[in-house]
Design an enzyme around this catalytic site. Structure first.
Site, PDB file in Angstrom:
ATOM      1  N   ASP A   8     -11.881   0.309   5.248  1.00 35.98           N
ATOM      2  CA  ASP A   8     -10.822   0.004   4.329  1.00 35.98           C
ATOM      3  C   ASP A   8     -11.249  -0.856   3.340  1.00 35.98           C
ATOM      4  O   ASP A   8     -12.154  -1.762   3.692  1.00 35.98           O
ATOM      5  CB  ASP A   8      -9.710  -0.513   5.113  1.00 35.98           C
ATOM      6  CG  ASP A   8      -8.638  -0.881   4.273  1.00 35.98           C
ATOM      7  OD1 ASP A   8      -8.223  -0.134   3.331  1.00 35.98           O
ATOM      8  OD2 ASP A   8      -8.000  -1.952   4.378  1.00 35.98           O
ATOM      9  N   ASP A  10      -9.252  -3.068   0.613  1.00 32.77           N
ATOM     10  CA  ASP A  10      -8.237  -4.086   0.415  1.00 32.77           C
ATOM     11  C   ASP A  10      -7.867  -4.740   1.880  1.00 32.77           C
ATOM     12  O   ASP A  10      -7.286  -4.191   2.579  1.00 32.77           O
ATOM     13  CB  ASP A  10      -7.031  -3.818  -0.172  1.00 32.77           C
ATOM     14  CG  ASP A  10      -7.145  -3.451  -1.622  1.00 32.77           C
ATOM     15  OD1 ASP A  10      -7.589  -4.088  -2.284  1.00 32.77           O
ATOM     16  OD2 ASP A  10      -7.010  -1.957  -1.881  1.00 32.77           O
ATOM     17  N   ARG A  48       0.359   3.497  -4.345  1.00 34.83           N
ATOM     18  CA  ARG A  48       1.083   2.764  -5.469  1.00 34.83           C
ATOM     19  C   ARG A  48       2.676   3.166  -5.471  1.00 34.83           C
ATOM     20  O   ARG A  48       3.634   2.391  -5.266  1.00 34.83           O
ATOM     21  CB  ARG A  48       0.466   2.900  -6.761  1.00 34.83           C
ATOM     22  CG  ARG A  48       0.693   2.086  -7.661  1.00 34.83           C
ATOM     23  CD  ARG A  48       0.181   2.115  -8.832  1.00 34.83           C
ATOM     24  NE  ARG A  48      -1.368   2.095  -8.712  1.00 34.83           N
ATOM     25  CZ  ARG A  48      -2.240   2.783  -9.528  1.00 34.83           C
ATOM     26  NH1 ARG A  48      -1.708   3.206 -10.695  1.00 34.83           N
ATOM     27  NH2 ARG A  48      -3.617   2.770  -9.513  1.00 34.83           N
ATOM     28  N   ASP A 169      -7.199  -3.196   8.229  1.00 35.44           N
ATOM     29  CA  ASP A 169      -6.507  -4.223   8.654  1.00 35.44           C
ATOM     30  C   ASP A 169      -4.866  -4.021   8.791  1.00 35.44           C
ATOM     31  O   ASP A 169      -4.133  -4.612   8.638  1.00 35.44           O
ATOM     32  CB  ASP A 169      -6.778  -5.327   7.347  1.00 35.44           C
ATOM     33  CG  ASP A 169      -6.232  -4.881   6.262  1.00 35.44           C
ATOM     34  OD1 ASP A 169      -6.328  -3.801   5.650  1.00 35.44           O
ATOM     35  OD2 ASP A 169      -5.466  -5.810   5.525  1.00 35.44           O
TER      36      ASP A 169
HETATM   37  C1  BG6 Z   1      -4.078  -0.144  -0.550  1.00 39.43           C
HETATM   38  C2  BG6 Z   1      -3.499  -1.388  -0.413  1.00 39.43           C
HETATM   39  O1  BG6 Z   1      -5.710  -0.205  -0.344  1.00 39.43           O
HETATM   40  O2  BG6 Z   1      -4.192   0.710  -2.043  1.00 39.43           O
HETATM   41  C3  BG6 Z   1      -1.949  -1.132  -1.004  1.00 39.43           C
HETATM   42  O3  BG6 Z   1      -3.683  -1.915   0.680  1.00 39.43           O
HETATM   43  C4  BG6 Z   1      -2.254  -0.439  -2.416  1.00 39.43           C
HETATM   44  O4  BG6 Z   1      -1.292  -2.275  -0.714  1.00 39.43           O
HETATM   45  C5  BG6 Z   1      -2.721   0.538  -2.323  1.00 39.43           C
HETATM   46  O5  BG6 Z   1      -0.524  -0.276  -2.837  1.00 39.43           O
HETATM   47  C6  BG6 Z   1      -2.740   1.427  -3.688  1.00 39.43           C
HETATM   48  O6  BG6 Z   1      -3.483   0.644  -4.515  1.00 39.43           O
HETATM   49  P1  BG6 Z   1      -3.702   0.907  -6.173  1.00 39.43           P
HETATM   50  O7  BG6 Z   1      -4.903   0.078  -6.376  1.00 39.43           O
HETATM   51  O8  BG6 Z   1      -4.220   2.363  -6.368  1.00 39.43           O
HETATM   52  O9  BG6 Z   1      -2.493   0.385  -6.889  1.00 39.43           O
HETATM   53 MG    MG Z   2      -5.995  -2.607   4.021  1.00 41.21          MG
END
Ligand code: BG6
Ligand code: MG
Length: 213
Positions: A8, A10, A48, A169
């Protein structure tokens, strides 16, 4: 046993939590919706739009699909502006040396992230060309806890799920790995859910998990 590790992004490779928080907070403030770290926490791993739906639980008016799309686009503009602050200095020594050591052992390394900004973030961290495959929010139709993002990552690197280890995580991510028939190593908050095969106290623990498998 393991021939590949799917990470993963983030919260595992880097920390984007505060940037997500700041961007969502700006949107919530504009809509006069209460938003705090506890709610932000629930957004981990989910897409999102699903994140925005969670924020809207505290909104007492109706909102059309078009309006929702426009607010999520606005959030992403703020978020991407904040991401420009990221640099290779935000990649920890521990993460980089562990990734290098895993690669040295011959494992394939991939990303499995719900984010549509994964490519941009990896570029900011100086990892733009590093991984053998990147499966992210741009190549999936269902986000975690659906296994699609990890199943695609395994396909991209040509490995069966049984030989892939997912590092996560977030609970939604651990569930996604399980649903995809993959073992999971939980780190940080995901340890609490008690659903993963392995629990890491540090990122570097991953080496031992792979060695002992
Ligand atoms: C995930 C995050 O990796 O990506 C989430 O943990 C987030 O919090 C999701 O909502 C979507 O991200 P992005 O960058 O496409 O808005
Ligand atoms: Mg994560």
């Amino acid at each position: 046993k393991y021939q590949a590790v799917i990470f993963d992004l983030d919260g595992v490779i880097c920390s984007t939590d505060t940037y997500h928080y700041q961007a969502w907070k700006a949107i919530a403030d504009e809509l006069k919706i209460p938003f705090n770290e506890t709610i932000n926490h629930r957004l981990r791993g989910v897409s999102r739009m699903e994140s925005f739906e969670i924020i809207l639980e505290k909104y007492d008016k109706e909102m059309s699909r078009e309006e929702k799309v426009s607010w999520t686009e606005k959030k992403n503009e703020i978020y991407k502006e904040l991401l420009k602050n990221m640099s290779p200095a935000d990649l920890s020594e521990e993460v980089k040396s562990t990734l290098d050591a895993l690669r040295e052992k011959g494992l394939l390394l991939a990303i499995g992230s719900s984010s549509k900004n994964a490519g941009f973030i990896l570029g900011q961290l100086g990892l733009g060309e590093y991984f053998d495959a990147v499966s992210d929010g741009n190549n999936i139709t269902k986000s975690k806890p659906d296994p699609e993002v990890f199943v695609k990552a395994a396909q991209f690197i040509g490995k069966e799920p049984e030989v892939c280890l997912v590092v996560e995580d977030a609970k939604a991510g651990v569930e996604a790995a399980k649903a995809g028939g993959m073992d999971c190593a939980a780190i940080g908050d995901a340890v609490k859910c008690g659903m993963a095969e392995h629990n890491l106290s540090t990122f570097a623990d991953l080496l031992q998990v792979v060695q002992e498998s």
